[in-house]
Design an enzyme around this catalytic site. Sequence first.
Site, PDB file in Angstrom:
ATOM      1  N   GLU A 289      -0.635  10.696   0.475  1.00 19.37           N
ATOM      2  CA  GLU A 289      -2.765   9.384   1.173  1.00 19.37           C
ATOM      3  C   GLU A 289      -1.959   9.559   2.356  1.00 19.37           C
ATOM      4  OE1 GLU A 289      -5.242   6.545   0.386  1.00 19.37           O
ATOM      5  OE2 GLU A 289      -2.294   6.503   1.054  1.00 19.37           O
ATOM      6  N   GLU A 290      -1.158   9.300   2.275  1.00 20.39           N
ATOM      7  CA  GLU A 290      -1.080   8.467   3.906  1.00 20.39           C
ATOM      8  C   GLU A 290      -1.704   9.167   5.326  1.00 20.39           C
ATOM      9  OE1 GLU A 290      -1.502   5.144   4.758  1.00 20.39           O
ATOM     10  OE2 GLU A 290      -0.288   4.121   2.701  1.00 20.39           O
TER      11      GLU A 290
ATOM     12  N   ASP B 197       0.948  -0.840   0.370  1.00 12.74           N
ATOM     13  CA  ASP B 197       0.166   0.253  -0.013  1.00 12.74           C
ATOM     14  C   ASP B 197       0.773   1.103   0.007  1.00 12.74           C
ATOM     15  OD1 ASP B 197      -2.676   2.002   0.580  1.00 12.74           O
ATOM     16  OD2 ASP B 197      -2.170   1.695   2.868  1.00 12.74           O
TER      17      ASP B 197
ATOM     18  N   ASP C  76      -5.277   1.469  -5.575  1.00 11.01           N
ATOM     19  CA  ASP C  76      -4.464   1.228  -4.041  1.00 11.01           C
ATOM     20  C   ASP C  76      -4.943   0.027  -3.636  1.00 11.01           C
ATOM     21  OD1 ASP C  76      -3.912   1.903  -1.897  1.00 11.01           O
ATOM     22  OD2 ASP C  76      -5.205   3.680  -2.047  1.00 11.01           O
TER      23      ASP C  76
END
Length: 348
Positions: A218-219, A184, A239
């Site tokens: 994104e995280e 991920d 994703d």
Amino acid sequence: MNQYLDYIMEQLKKLMAIDSPSGFTKKVTDYLLEEYARLGYSAKRTVKGGVIAEIGGEGDPILTMAHVDTLGAVVAEIKSNGRLRLSPVGGFNANNAEAHNCRVYTYDGQIYEGTIQLADASLHVNKEYSTTQRTFQSVEVVLDEPVTSKDDVKALGITNGCFVCADPNLVVTNSGYIKSRFLDDKLSAAILLGYAKYIRENNITPLRKVYQHMTVFEEVGHGACASIPEDVTELLSVDMGCVGYGLECTERQVSICAKDGHGPYNYQVTTGLVNAAKKDSIDYAVDIYPFYGSDSDAALSAGKDARHGLIGAGVYASHGYERSHKDGVVNTFRLLCSYLNGDAPKMD
């Protein structure tokens, strides 16, 4: 198909070799710019730090997205005994960070190795070892340097705010399973690169204008909140697909997300993805992810007026030591081709 799977796996290994927690991503985007150039595309870095490339096609533009930022940490405190207290970046979890090798990057360019351990980590010494709750107050970085004080550590150039990057520990088994931290979402980034290579080498024109956006925040929730081309009418996050109790997807399938923690995805987009998978006999599952957010969600939250969807290879043990499979990679790649090109490559 095999040559593109090989390329995707090669790119995964190269991306995994570059530490890139959110906020510390320049090296990985430098690599992406070089790779897009090798593939024959003109990519650009956004002001925010991500990478965007126009891949081909005309009309009804779609932005496909993956993210190359990962979980990680920064130094929050140098303890009096020379150990480091951490502040997590993204959903980095102390329960599965323990016993991982790591690297500490200083502001003057030095790199030091260490291990994330429970404080007083010897079972033969610490009778509370088994009952201690793992938090970022109870785990620490033990540096692989002869340091016993705060001054010893500061003399190395390590200060608060220095990034701490866990070792991905990428393993690919003979049975095709892919195990690593940060699948991920570097696995999806590699798949997007594979798609870009495939259409260029086979002179394929997508059915619509296709962009690729490799985001870098994104995280921490705002990866695709900016830098979206104005003409984009659809957002497709590529994703990780969730695998777990109550969900149908396995690591060998492509997951199509109907709803996540932010709400349902666009029904027309989800329907189009399902129909594309059916048409080309792609092994897929449709699932709901209860605790999840994507770059597509971030873009809509920022005010982008567009349809949105989400797919990804099935990944088990998300935000821990994750596992997927080459079959999941192939199914995700083929679904991208079917949805964007109208046809998926045949299996070798």
